[in-house]
Design a protein around this motif. Sequence first.
Motif, PDB file in Angstrom:
ATOM      1  N   ILE A 233       0.857  -1.181   0.000  1.00  0.00           N
ATOM      2  CA  ILE A 233       0.000   0.000   0.000  1.00  0.00           C
ATOM      3  C   ILE A 233       0.895   1.233   0.000  1.00  0.00           C
ATOM      4  O   ILE A 233       1.773   1.370   0.857  1.00  0.00           O
ATOM      5  CB  ILE A 233      -0.928   0.035   1.230  1.00  0.00           C
ATOM      6  CG1 ILE A 233      -1.845  -1.198   1.249  1.00  0.00           C
ATOM      7  CG2 ILE A 233      -1.767   1.307   1.241  1.00  0.00           C
ATOM      8  CD1 ILE A 233      -2.699  -1.295   2.505  1.00  0.00           C
ATOM      9  N   THR A 249      -1.309   4.391  -4.222  1.00  0.00           N
ATOM     10  CA  THR A 249      -2.578   3.683  -4.289  1.00  0.00           C
ATOM     11  C   THR A 249      -3.677   4.465  -3.564  1.00  0.00           C
ATOM     12  O   THR A 249      -4.855   4.189  -3.747  1.00  0.00           O
ATOM     13  CB  THR A 249      -2.457   2.282  -3.659  1.00  0.00           C
ATOM     14  OG1 THR A 249      -1.905   2.386  -2.340  1.00  0.00           O
ATOM     15  CG2 THR A 249      -1.557   1.394  -4.489  1.00  0.00           C
ATOM     16  N   TYR A 250      -3.262   5.433  -2.759  1.00  0.00           N
ATOM     17  CA  TYR A 250      -4.231   6.245  -2.028  1.00  0.00           C
ATOM     18  C   TYR A 250      -3.596   7.589  -1.711  1.00  0.00           C
ATOM     19  O   TYR A 250      -2.409   7.665  -1.376  1.00  0.00           O
ATOM     20  CB  TYR A 250      -4.635   5.541  -0.728  1.00  0.00           C
ATOM     21  CG  TYR A 250      -5.641   6.308   0.112  1.00  0.00           C
ATOM     22  CD1 TYR A 250      -6.993   6.291  -0.208  1.00  0.00           C
ATOM     23  CD2 TYR A 250      -5.233   7.039   1.237  1.00  0.00           C
ATOM     24  CE1 TYR A 250      -7.928   6.990   0.567  1.00  0.00           C
ATOM     25  CE2 TYR A 250      -6.157   7.732   2.013  1.00  0.00           C
ATOM     26  CZ  TYR A 250      -7.499   7.702   1.679  1.00  0.00           C
ATOM     27  OH  TYR A 250      -8.410   8.387   2.434  1.00  0.00           O
TER      28      TYR A 250
END
Length: 271
Positions: A233, A249-250
Amino acid sequence: MTIKLIAIDVDDTLLSSKQELLDSTIEVIQQALTKSIKVVLCTGRPLAGVTHFLAQLGIEGSNQYVITFNGAVIETVTGEVVAKHLLDNATYRALTAFAEKKGIPFNVLDEHSSIYTASHDVNWITVVQAYENLAGIYVRTPDEQSADFSIAKGLFIGEAEQLDLVENEVRSTFSPDFYVVRSGRNFLEVLNQHVNKGQALKDLAAKLGLESAEVMAIGDEQNDIPMFDFAGIAIAMGNGSELAKDHATYITSTNDADGIAEAVRKFVLTD
């Protein structure tokens, strides 16, 4: 897969724009530590430059780790070196000669966090750098150093516009024999070719028996992208560069708006 290690960049990520830890950041990191999750600061700074923040966060002991000098050194928070990849005196000479030819302020850091520059006209950014890292500044030419003098990294420094003008030439001159990375507006760094935050994080994860899917990385700049590419992540700060965001990813909130707390609560403290 459950996250077992959180890798966090320091400047403009862990720290607010006031160079402080938010209370919300301290709270979530301490919660993660109580769940036996490793929290590893991954920074361009030396250990001395993050010791105060480690203490505030409660990250302590010989079984906790920090990645320093943008991956050139992996060590415990107590200072035991796990791995290091340094540059030799010949490289210091070449980098200094290039800086002098182009008229770019330049300094190097040794593995003990001391800052060396060949210029008697010490740039103000070097002074700030020394203050933030609790480092001494020494004016020394390469000829004044011993033949076995080694450095963790070299830094071309200056106003963003000044570095913009020479960045491509620095890359074409020193890549791929060295790792060249723009770690911030005022810093263009040159390190051992085997060094970056991602490789160091991969090496540390292997030592700890962790898979990439068990690692979350949080950062804001180009030098954080290699660890984004490794981690399961990848979290980019809202205040981060567009390039860093492209590899994430974020995208969380900014470093002044609980960005770390938001990401850790969303992906780690889920129960």
